[in-house]
Design a protein around this motif. Sequence first.
Motif: not given
Length: 456
Positions: A129-133, A252-253, A265-270
């Motif tokens: 989670r840290m690496l991907s964010n 965003a990223c 889900d993180d990717a979708r938000r970005a």
Amino acid sequence: MSDAEQPTDDHVPGDDEFEPIQVFPEAEEMDLRPGADNCYKCSTCDTNCPVAEVDDEFPGPKFQGPEQWRLKRQDDHDIDDSVMKCSNCMRCDSACPSEVPLSQMHNTARAEYVEENMSKFSREYWRNRMLSNYRQLAPLAATFPRTANFVMGLSVTKWMGEKVLGIAGDRDFPEFAKTTFREWWAKRGGNATSRERAQEARAERGAEVQNEDKRIAYFHGCYSNYNTTEVGKALVRVFEHFGYEVMIPEQACSGTPMFANGMLDDARRAAETNVRELSAAIEDGADIIASCTSCSMSLRQEYPELFDFDGTEDVAENTWEAVEYLRVHEDLEGELEGTQVDDTNFAYHAPCHSRNQGLDGQTMEVMSAIDGVEAEDVGDSCSGISGTYGWKEENYETSMKIGEEMFDHMEDAEATTGLTECPTCSMQMEHGTGYEIQHTLQVLEAALVGTELEEA
């Protein structure tokens, strides 16, 4: 905005039928993408997989994609945990003669595995989670860059990172720039959120180009903003040299590290943020330009594969890699004729995500037009780091084994400077050889703009 048709690799989504799908849907509601069941087990994808080549325990992209899919369709099997060993280099996509959507299957399978099978209290989950964010953590380090660089350079910090989080202790953390690219842009007179205010600032300072007919929106990504700001500056100066008005939208990223770690889900938000802001730039007459080939790959291929919100297809169709755009819309080689830089020999590595977009030969052609530059392509091997993959303790040795061929070719080349368009490939190249690494845009900046550059 340009109406020019983008040259794309045959396996990169173009204007064929392309529907976002859920690879592993619930119960009997299986919705197969047309043609995705066309795998005839030729194993071409497996023979082109850099992880499978060096890791005998990794079953390869064929199993992770269509074979696992078929098993799940029949018996509703759980996702095999080996899907997390996939490096997301996406070479299998361009290797498949039947155009099976392998990376799309892998991305969706990883997301389901993380959601259903990975403990949210595990070290692996929080490390991933840290690496991907990275985009969420970088602003704090960028606020105190000297302190952050000192602390992250300590051997005790690397030791703790490996023991506590599982981040490879042999890796050197990338340094943060003293001033971020967006801070440089604002100081220069640009404005990230309002084109009208940006034009007012430009009129006062006269520092940037205003051109309604030639306008780009730069997707700089995380690394060019916080770490290698010289790449972002080079892009701005090169495009202004050709008369382009440069816009820097909020962003965003790109989502690439999130896809690779199953954080869909993180990717979708970005992606929602990026599609909204980049769509507005397109409406303003801009084309989207990326300096990182993984970012352009994400916007062009992975977004329309995995998301279906408004504007996704429009952003994909209007996104370009920076050098590609100049070669299509300008006489880049002609402009470079007669230019000269200090004698430099480069060992060039084409990133996997560049090859997947059909862009692997362009840098060599561009470099050949500059006097004083000699560039040698070090082959089609993968660098091995694949974004966050090579930063994980359990993948470090595999990552270095994958990169051995590239390291050897670099050292055999008559060069002491590396060249690539991918920031993490750059890390691996430097880590494995000790060479200084540059981005193609930095060489173009030296040739076209020269040494009379404004201070950062």
